[in-house]
Design a protein around this motif. Structure first.
Motif, short mmCIF file in Angstrom:
data_model
loop_
_atom_site.label_atom_id
_atom_site.label_comp_id
_atom_site.label_asym_id
_atom_site.label_seq_id
_atom_site.Cartn_x
_atom_site.Cartn_y
_atom_site.Cartn_z
N SER A 86 0.83 -1.19 0.00
CA SER A 86 0.00 0.00 0.00
C SER A 86 0.87 1.25 0.00
O SER A 86 2.06 1.21 0.30
CB SER A 86 -0.90 0.01 1.24
OG SER A 86 -0.11 0.19 2.42
N SER A 87 0.24 2.37 -0.31
CA SER A 87 0.89 3.65 -0.07
C SER A 87 1.11 3.81 1.43
O SER A 87 0.37 3.26 2.25
CB SER A 87 0.02 4.79 -0.60
OG SER A 87 -0.15 4.69 -1.99
N GLY A 88 2.13 4.55 1.80
CA GLY A 88 2.44 4.73 3.20
C GLY A 88 1.38 5.55 3.92
O GLY A 88 0.95 6.60 3.42
N TYR A 89 0.95 5.06 5.07
CA TYR A 89 -0.01 5.77 5.90
C TYR A 89 0.77 6.48 7.00
O TYR A 89 1.46 5.83 7.80
CB TYR A 89 -1.02 4.79 6.49
CG TYR A 89 -2.12 5.41 7.31
CD1 TYR A 89 -3.26 5.93 6.71
CD2 TYR A 89 -2.01 5.49 8.71
CE1 TYR A 89 -4.27 6.50 7.45
CE2 TYR A 89 -3.02 6.06 9.46
CZ TYR A 89 -4.16 6.56 8.83
OH TYR A 89 -5.16 7.13 9.58
N PRO A 90 0.73 7.81 7.08
CA PRO A 90 1.57 8.52 8.04
C PRO A 90 1.12 8.31 9.48
O PRO A 90 -0.05 8.47 9.80
CB PRO A 90 1.44 9.98 7.62
CG PRO A 90 0.13 10.06 6.88
CD PRO A 90 -0.06 8.73 6.23
N VAL A 91 2.06 7.94 10.34
CA VAL A 91 1.81 7.74 11.76
C VAL A 91 3.00 8.28 12.54
O VAL A 91 4.07 8.55 11.98
CB VAL A 91 1.60 6.25 12.11
CG1 VAL A 91 0.32 5.71 11.48
CG2 VAL A 91 2.79 5.42 11.65
N THR A 92 2.83 8.42 13.83
CA THR A 92 3.92 8.85 14.71
C THR A 92 4.13 7.80 15.78
O THR A 92 3.16 7.37 16.43
CB THR A 92 3.60 10.21 15.36
OG1 THR A 92 3.43 11.19 14.33
CG2 THR A 92 4.75 10.65 16.27
N LEU A 93 5.36 7.38 15.96
CA LEU A 93 5.67 6.38 16.98
C LEU A 93 5.62 6.99 18.37
O LEU A 93 5.87 8.18 18.55
CB LEU A 93 7.07 5.80 16.73
CG LEU A 93 7.26 5.02 15.43
CD1 LEU A 93 8.72 4.61 15.29
CD2 LEU A 93 6.36 3.79 15.40
N GLY A 94 5.30 6.15 19.35
CA GLY A 94 5.33 6.57 20.74
C GLY A 94 6.33 5.73 21.50
O GLY A 94 7.10 4.97 20.93
N GLY A 95 6.35 5.86 22.81
CA GLY A 95 7.19 5.01 23.64
C GLY A 95 8.47 5.67 24.07
O GLY A 95 8.76 6.82 23.74
N SER A 96 9.26 4.90 24.84
CA SER A 96 10.50 5.42 25.40
C SER A 96 11.67 5.13 24.49
O SER A 96 11.55 4.38 23.52
CB SER A 96 10.76 4.78 26.78
OG SER A 96 10.80 3.38 26.65
#
Length: 370
Positions: free
Chosen positions: A341-351
């Motif tokens: 698929s085309s890339g779906y923009p997300v933001t990572l979380g966590g330490s």
């Protein structure tokens, strides 16, 4: 400073078919180790949602054999004279992982191979491998030239070198993709990465992705091999199709060796291979995160670990890999046909993971050439 040579980056259109799948949203927070559900359409089918095997080697006490790993899937079996162990040396910078797997090789004399591997048995007609490896040559007083760090073949054939060899590399030679030399007459199928020497992918973490399809088997020349190497040292992409990946009488592979062996001709010292986050499957359907809105253009990817899969949703355990916490990344769903698929923009979380290191020949990312 060690001279770096970069092979050209070749994108073959057939490697990444045009996709019909679309990601419409996610449920959950993309924190390392958390469960996230991806919604959309056109995800296709995946007969068994989890991979055959995923192991980041965090469940094994440092210094203990990898064969004691509690990771899901077939249990690793140790092979060779030096059992692979969990190691805290050579951590992959930026990951939350404090350990990896170490295979250690020392010449045995003559041409006998020094083996230090773990292996699993599973029927692979199609095969996907995603892993990071580090060939540490600092202990080699003369360079190993016959290095086979992973291999597929058939068990109980008595002739594994002629039974599904898919990788050969030696520090003193070229990197070879999908080498095979067992059928009679020998079809001579092997794919060299142009200009890429094995020394160029030593002493730094390299990302390996490999797609194999046995085809109809029994010696038919209609199999496929795609291999992609990216990372801190070199980047390249290669595809070979219409090949005979095995000899007459066989239709699939049954064993995967990681670590495998180094033959003992003309070298001395100790060769070390470190492995991190090994993902093995009998399907090309998968989920990844990367650094580009287009899958084929991503120079950094990290595979995710699915636990559920339908045509409209998939649930994964998040694997941040070496992406920084809070990094913007793109999510891809890839089908059995290797359409992504085309890339779906997300933001990572966590330490955070291990601290970043200053630039050096071992830690520079070299961008692929157009």
């Amino acid at each position: 400073m060690r001279r770096l040579i970069l092979a050209g980056f070749f994108v073959v259109a057939a490697s990444y078919p045009l996709s019909a799948q679309t990601i419409s949203g996610i449920s959950g927070t993309l924190t390392h180790g958390s469960a996230v559900t991806i919604s959309g359409s056109g995800f296709g089918t995946k007969a068994t949602a989890p991979p055959v095997k995923f192991d980041d080697f965090q469940s094994v006490p440092a210094g203990q054999p990898i064969a004691t790993s509690a990771a899901g899937g077939p249990v690793w079996t140790s092979g060779g004279s030096i059992a692979p162990v969990a190691s805290t040396a050579r951590p992959r910078v930026g990951t939350p992982n404090g350990q990896n797997m170490l295979s250690r090789f020392q010449p045995l004399g003559g041409s006998d191979p020094s083996a230090s591997n773990v292996f699993i048995r599973h029927d692979f007609k199609k095969f996907y491998l995603d892993a990071w490896f580090y060939h540490d040559t600092s202990g080699e007083s003369s360079s190993a030239v016959n290095v086979k760090p992973w291999r597929l073949h058939w068990n109980n054939t008595g002739d594994p070198n002629a039974s599904g060899m898919v990788w050969v590399s030696g520090l003193g030679g070229d990197v070879v993709n999908c080498a095979y030399d067992g059928d009679s007459p020998d079809d001579g199928v092997s794919d060299f990465f142009p200009g890429l020497r094995a020394s160029n992918i030593a002493n730094g973490w390299v990302h390996l992705q490999q797609w194999l399809d046995y085809g109809s088997g029994n010696g038919a020349i209609n199999g496929t091999c795609i291999t992609r190497l990216t990372g801190n040292i070199a980047a390249t992409h290669s595809q070979i199709g219409n090949q005979n990946p095995g000899r007459s009488g066989y239709t699939h592979w049954t064993e995967l060796y990681i670590g495998n062996y180094v033959r003992s001709e003309d070298w001395s010292g100790t060769a070390r291979f470190y492995w991190d986050s090994i993902y093995v499957d009998d399907s090309w359907a998968r989920i990844e995160i990367g650094d580009s809105p287009t899958y084929a253009n991503a120079t950094h990817r990290e595979v995710q670990v699915p636990s559920a899969w339908t045509s409209t949703s998939a649930t994964i355990t998040v694997n941040r890999g070496s992406f920084p916490p809070n990094a913007p990344v793109y999510l891809y769903v890839c089908t059995e046909s290797n359409a992504c698929s085309s890339g779906y923009p997300v933001t990572l979380g966590g330490s955070g993971g291990s601290p970043a290191l200053p630039p050096s020949p071992q830690n520079l990312r070299i961008q692929p050439q157009p």
